[in-house]
Design an enzyme around this catalytic site. Sequence first.
Site, PDB file in Angstrom:
ATOM      1  N   GLU A   1       0.827  -1.204   0.000  1.00  0.00           N
ATOM      2  CA  GLU A   1       0.000   0.000   0.000  1.00  0.00           C
ATOM      3  C   GLU A   1       0.862   1.255   0.000  1.00  0.00           C
ATOM      4  O   GLU A   1       1.993   1.247   0.482  1.00  0.00           O
ATOM      5  CB  GLU A   1      -0.895   0.006   1.244  1.00  0.00           C
TER       6      GLU A   1
ATOM      7  N   CYS B   1       3.289   8.458   1.412  1.00  0.00           N
ATOM      8  CA  CYS B   1       3.850   7.490   2.349  1.00  0.00           C
ATOM      9  C   CYS B   1       4.024   6.188   1.572  1.00  0.00           C
ATOM     10  O   CYS B   1       3.052   5.643   1.054  1.00  0.00           O
ATOM     11  CB  CYS B   1       2.877   7.322   3.520  1.00  0.00           C
TER      12      CYS B   1
ATOM     13  N   CYS C   1       6.697  -7.113   6.731  1.00  0.00           N
ATOM     14  CA  CYS C   1       7.785  -6.572   7.538  1.00  0.00           C
ATOM     15  C   CYS C   1       8.243  -7.648   8.502  1.00  0.00           C
ATOM     16  O   CYS C   1       7.440  -8.409   9.022  1.00  0.00           O
ATOM     17  CB  CYS C   1       7.311  -5.343   8.321  1.00  0.00           C
TER      18      CYS C   1
ATOM     19  N   CYS D   1       6.756  -5.879  15.423  1.00  0.00           N
ATOM     20  CA  CYS D   1       6.333  -5.014  16.526  1.00  0.00           C
ATOM     21  C   CYS D   1       4.859  -5.307  16.837  1.00  0.00           C
ATOM     22  O   CYS D   1       4.021  -5.287  15.931  1.00  0.00           O
ATOM     23  CB  CYS D   1       6.502  -3.544  16.163  1.00  0.00           C
TER      24      CYS D   1
ATOM     25  N   CYS E   1       1.889  -2.960  15.513  1.00  0.00           N
ATOM     26  CA  CYS E   1       1.820  -2.534  14.113  1.00  0.00           C
ATOM     27  C   CYS E   1       1.230  -3.647  13.263  1.00  0.00           C
ATOM     28  O   CYS E   1       1.654  -4.800  13.344  1.00  0.00           O
ATOM     29  CB  CYS E   1       3.225  -2.174  13.617  1.00  0.00           C
TER      30      CYS E   1
ATOM     31  N   CYS F   1      -0.553   5.435  10.215  1.00  0.00           N
ATOM     32  CA  CYS F   1       0.657   4.771  10.709  1.00  0.00           C
ATOM     33  C   CYS F   1       0.316   3.462  11.395  1.00  0.00           C
ATOM     34  O   CYS F   1      -0.532   3.428  12.280  1.00  0.00           O
ATOM     35  CB  CYS F   1       1.380   5.632  11.733  1.00  0.00           C
TER      36      CYS F   1
END
Length: 401
Positions: free
Chosen positions: A137, A150, A157, A161, A164, A394
């Site tokens: 995205e 962004c 990833c 974390c 997230c 975010c």
Amino acid sequence: MRISESRAKAEGRAQVRPTAEGWKQAMGDDGRPQLQFTAKARVSQPPVHLADLTLAERAEKLKELGLPGFRAKQLSVHYFQHYTTDPELMSDLPKDRRAELASVMFPKLLTEVKRLATDDGRTIKFLWRLFDGSLVESVLMRYSNRITLCISSQCGCGMNCPFCATGQAGLTRNMSTAEILDQIVQANRVIAEGGLGGQKHPEERVGNIVFMGMGEPLANYKRVMNAVHRMVAEAPEGLGMSARGITVSTVGLVPAINKLSEEGVPVTFALSLHAPDDELRDEMIPVNSKWKVDEALDAAFNYYVKTGRRVSIEYALIKDMNDHGWRADLLARKLNARGRGWVHVNPIPLNPTPGSVWTSSEPDVTAEFIDRLESAGVPTTLRDTRGKEIDGACGQLAAAE
Ligand code: SAH
């Protein structure tokens, strides 16, 4: 009792521990949250695209195809200045070779799957399918004085974390240089076609890039840096953007931060710190098991020393987890111990992610956190996070159809 629990108690507050709720964090053999620094074995990269190459390499490739080197410049203008890959529109190229050239130099990298808009069309989230079916995205945002994109740097990833959404599915692969850049070119095309809402300006395009989409950019160092070099390269070699408008954000891969500071491209550097104490950061940011808070801050300070660029500290404010007064004070102390004027703090109210029971800090707690930093002389600005309604803010990018 753990130190953070007794400190919270002294403030009349609770200390929530960061555990993944509603989903299971992948664990490694050592019983710690798994970290993936390399993509899975045998993943293939997309075909080479014009944007993967320097202008000289493009000319070289065209010579191999039996064409003069100046054609490289023409093709580059089409892509980086007109945002087109359509051979029909390339009337300056020999008619009998246009289709072939376009297919060799511009293999289709990003296919639009979905486009969601909010803020009266001033914020757009794009979902892209890559050549191997991976989904990523990017989020386009118009502000009164600039347009920011962004972008993603990896499919998924590997940093795991718990707060997230992107980390929940792990890392599939690194994105190529051209896949990273094509997000910008596609966004510029949408803007040129009038697809971004809000007050239009003449000759507008993306001026600011934040590597805050999916992925850990410094874990894909070479391709990300190639992309950055092409963003700042003068047109038509690249996009001719200003390095200051490009922000590279990291969880804190210290050796890569040090490398970045030697790169000679003064991008804006952001460190996702989220906690000033290792006791908490060990649990919030699994990579803290490798590089501790002080090492990450030293590397951030070194970035400032080497480049003269003020760095940002990102801090997602999570209710009763990392928003205590003593943490604001400790953060200010650690930053001031390294110097003055080198850093500013960007608190971000936590955005909800699937399965998470954590919430963002209360307004009065947020205000006090900022106040304590400001009073200690640390410039602090609460980040305006866009796109929550479309899961585009975010930490919310998870790329599902
Ligand atoms: N991997 C890089 C870049 C991507 S994340 C990094 O971590 O910096 C961009 C920013 O969003 C980071 O500061 C990240 O910590 C933050 N973030 C992640 N999840 C969030 C959430 N749920 N709410 C608010 N910010 C979040």
